[in-house]
Design a protein around this motif. Sequence first.
Motif, PDB file in Angstrom:
ATOM      1  N   MET A   1       0.895  -1.161   0.001  1.00 40.31           N
ATOM      2  CA  MET A   1       0.074  -0.018  -0.130  1.00 40.31           C
ATOM      3  C   MET A   1       0.787   1.269   0.026  1.00 40.31           C
ATOM      4  O   MET A   1       1.738   1.347   0.913  1.00 40.31           O
ATOM      5  CB  MET A   1      -0.854   0.062   1.159  1.00 40.31           C
ATOM      6  N   ASP A  24     -13.754   2.817  -0.052  1.00 40.65           N
ATOM      7  CA  ASP A  24     -12.830   2.555   1.138  1.00 40.65           C
ATOM      8  C   ASP A  24     -11.489   1.769   0.690  1.00 40.65           C
ATOM      9  O   ASP A  24     -11.645   0.882   0.096  1.00 40.65           O
ATOM     10  CB  ASP A  24     -13.636   1.670   2.025  1.00 40.65           C
ATOM     11  N   HIS A  26      -9.449   0.511   2.471  1.00 42.96           N
ATOM     12  CA  HIS A  26      -9.027  -0.923   3.284  1.00 42.96           C
ATOM     13  C   HIS A  26     -10.442  -1.777   3.300  1.00 42.96           C
ATOM     14  O   HIS A  26     -10.244  -2.628   4.299  1.00 42.96           O
ATOM     15  CB  HIS A  26      -8.863  -0.156   4.697  1.00 42.96           C
ATOM     16  N   LEU A  29      -9.239  -5.759   3.655  1.00 42.21           N
ATOM     17  CA  LEU A  29      -8.369  -6.272   4.840  1.00 42.21           C
ATOM     18  C   LEU A  29      -9.237  -7.179   5.514  1.00 42.21           C
ATOM     19  O   LEU A  29     -10.499  -7.079   5.859  1.00 42.21           O
ATOM     20  CB  LEU A  29      -7.930  -5.134   5.591  1.00 42.21           C
ATOM     21  N   GLU A  76       1.598  -3.987   4.825  1.00 43.69           N
ATOM     22  CA  GLU A  76       0.235  -4.035   3.941  1.00 43.69           C
ATOM     23  C   GLU A  76      -1.091  -3.998   4.580  1.00 43.69           C
ATOM     24  O   GLU A  76      -2.119  -3.805   3.904  1.00 43.69           O
ATOM     25  CB  GLU A  76       0.343  -5.176   2.807  1.00 43.69           C
ATOM     26  N   ASP A  77      -0.951  -4.052   6.118  1.00 45.13           N
ATOM     27  CA  ASP A  77      -2.223  -4.217   6.694  1.00 45.13           C
ATOM     28  C   ASP A  77      -2.178  -3.252   7.762  1.00 45.13           C
ATOM     29  O   ASP A  77      -1.456  -3.539   8.886  1.00 45.13           O
ATOM     30  CB  ASP A  77      -2.210  -5.861   7.256  1.00 45.13           C
ATOM     31  N   VAL A  78      -3.005  -2.389   7.593  1.00 47.27           N
ATOM     32  CA  VAL A  78      -2.938  -1.342   8.668  1.00 47.27           C
ATOM     33  C   VAL A  78      -4.128  -1.295   9.681  1.00 47.27           C
ATOM     34  O   VAL A  78      -4.316  -0.426  10.574  1.00 47.27           O
ATOM     35  CB  VAL A  78      -3.535   0.305   7.866  1.00 47.27           C
ATOM     36  N   SER A  79      -4.786  -2.366   9.774  1.00 45.91           N
ATOM     37  CA  SER A  79      -5.861  -2.690  10.628  1.00 45.91           C
ATOM     38  C   SER A  79      -5.280  -3.645  11.744  1.00 45.91           C
ATOM     39  O   SER A  79      -6.092  -3.898  12.475  1.00 45.91           O
ATOM     40  CB  SER A  79      -6.907  -3.693   9.843  1.00 45.91           C
ATOM     41  N   ASN A 138      -3.791   6.870   8.678  1.00 40.32           N
ATOM     42  CA  ASN A 138      -4.881   5.758   8.231  1.00 40.32           C
ATOM     43  C   ASN A 138      -4.910   4.628   9.265  1.00 40.32           C
ATOM     44  O   ASN A 138      -6.005   4.068   9.418  1.00 40.32           O
ATOM     45  CB  ASN A 138      -4.093   5.107   6.961  1.00 40.32           C
ATOM     46  N   ALA A 142      -8.862   5.549  10.393  1.00 38.21           N
ATOM     47  CA  ALA A 142      -9.568   5.153   9.379  1.00 38.21           C
ATOM     48  C   ALA A 142     -10.631   3.993  10.009  1.00 38.21           C
ATOM     49  O   ALA A 142     -10.337   3.697  10.837  1.00 38.21           O
ATOM     50  CB  ALA A 142      -8.574   4.329   8.224  1.00 38.21           C
ATOM     51  N   PHE A 144     -12.864   0.979  10.700  1.00 39.03           N
ATOM     52  CA  PHE A 144     -13.173  -0.620  10.461  1.00 39.03           C
ATOM     53  C   PHE A 144     -14.086  -1.253  10.930  1.00 39.03           C
ATOM     54  O   PHE A 144     -14.720  -0.627  12.180  1.00 39.03           O
ATOM     55  CB  PHE A 144     -11.766  -1.255  10.746  1.00 39.03           C
TER      56      PHE A 144
END
Length: 605
Positions: A1, A24, A26, A29, A76-79, A138, A142, A144
């Motif tokens: 990303m 969105d 994301h 994810l 790559e995973d912002v969650s 983010n 962001a 989720f």
Amino acid sequence: MEYCSNTLLSDVTDDEDGRHFVPDPHADLPVYLTIHRIRRLIMATIDDPYTSEQLRDPQMNMLIVRPLVDRLYNSEDVSVVYCLLVNRTQFLREQSYQGHLQTVSITRATLCEILASRVLRRFDEDNPGLVGLLLLANILVAGFEPFQNAPEEVRRRNPSALQWPVQKRGGYERKITALEVAIISESKAFLSSSACQKVVDAVYRGQVIYTPLSFVDIIPDHYKHNPIALYSPWKAPILNHYRLIVPRLRNIIEVCQFAVLLLLYGLTMFYRDENKVTIHEMVFCAYASGWILEECAAIIEHGWYVHTQNIWSFLDIAFFLIYSIYVTLRVYAAVVADANLAANALDILSVAAPVLLPRLAFNLMPDNLLFISLRAMMRDFTVLTLLATWCFAGFFLSMKWLHGTSPEQGRDSPGSATISKWMLWIWFGLDGTGFERSADFHIFLGPALMIAFAFLGNTLFLTILVSMLTNTFSKIVENATAEVHFRRAVLTFEGVKSDAIFAYRPPLNILAVVVLLPLKFVISPRWFHKVNVCAVRLFNAPLLLAISLYERHQLWRTRKDEPQIPYKRSSLFRWTFSGFSPHGDIQAVFDMEPPRNILEESTLI
């Protein structure tokens, strides 16, 4: 990303209803899978209770914390941070009703907070400058959904699916940010970390902008949904109504609004008249009603729990109750033409003075440790007082039922109000009349009940109360930095408003509800958005113009440890006080971000 450092506002797309939404980024994810993966890892790692200090021990860091961070970190995973904080919330919930796993659940919750801080720090270290600031934003702001990308059979069995208000937000419904989860789980160590505070400060100052997610809005205007981006005041319109939801600017506006409310209150009480409603009182009632409407909208925006984390929330609740009683009595007195009732209504309004005056100090000094401690101690005092009143009500009933059995016939029997007064005086050690008159209840049982009440209430209760308040104050002082950062995060998160009602100053917000809310059901979302934006810019034109001129010169002038955005300064503001110094170059060399080739050469040395 990839996050581009010069990103300001991404392109938007139109949905079937004509609304403009940014897709969105994301949405793909695997949030649901990550949440349960983290839960299994934490439960398999922690089987015994550990303190927070033990978890931060270097040996524990090498054996447990660092391997888990390496395993969970994914560029790559912002969650991941959001999922860790969600698991912390669940472990804290489990420790409240699973007695056999209470200490282990607290340890697991603490480990989740530590991992979230370390993962966020890893993102910050790997992504410096504006790219890193946008990436961290983010991660924290962001939205989720816990059931995001869950299997279809799981989503169908979700019991909370019907509990959310039906307000379409272009695929952003039911979203919660990591910053909000950190607040409701009281992750103070996470919120006080440098990486988190970098984002909180950028959002507070308006350098990072985004469309906030809310539970429900009174005047919902969701025609557009802007992405998380870095704000450039030189590319934005002069009258940018979105700047009214910047927390720093909103805080200044709210302080001014409350100062006006306090001034109108003082004029109302100074020119009070029981026989008629003065012009000052009419203006005060209109303004106070609009101010209370804004406070109610703030509670609805993010929920009761988040709103009460503000240090002045209990003062707002007290004023709301006082004002409601006053208005009710005042209106009824005007209808029945009762001057005595009108005087009583104004007397009740005068009780608001001890609430309004400290509230202004709370607004001006939200980071003051005394005010933060006072809020926490008021909460403990209220809880303990309610419990003590409940328990000691039995003494009152006993004395009330013993009433009238005294052999003395020449003395009036005390009533319920008198008994309550005597007990209150004994409780706080003010007067001993209750001991002298205790024989009026019963020659033996009356004095025995009074002595027992005095021992339990005046001695035992006050000793426990002082001990609790001392312990609360000492904990806050010990973690002063974390407490201040936590309150600042709450103030920032609550400052970014989604409801369009916050763009109108009291009492214009009442007019906005009366006019715009019915209008929303008549015209299309596009035209409602145009009408709302036009009205907001019209009523706030001088303020928006002042904000635009100020931010074009001052928004990205930061300290040496903060990110900057390159810009061309207006010729009107080329000279600044910071440059008029023989040592100005020492700071200036760090204020400007060096070119990429310089950074690459410095890493090779």
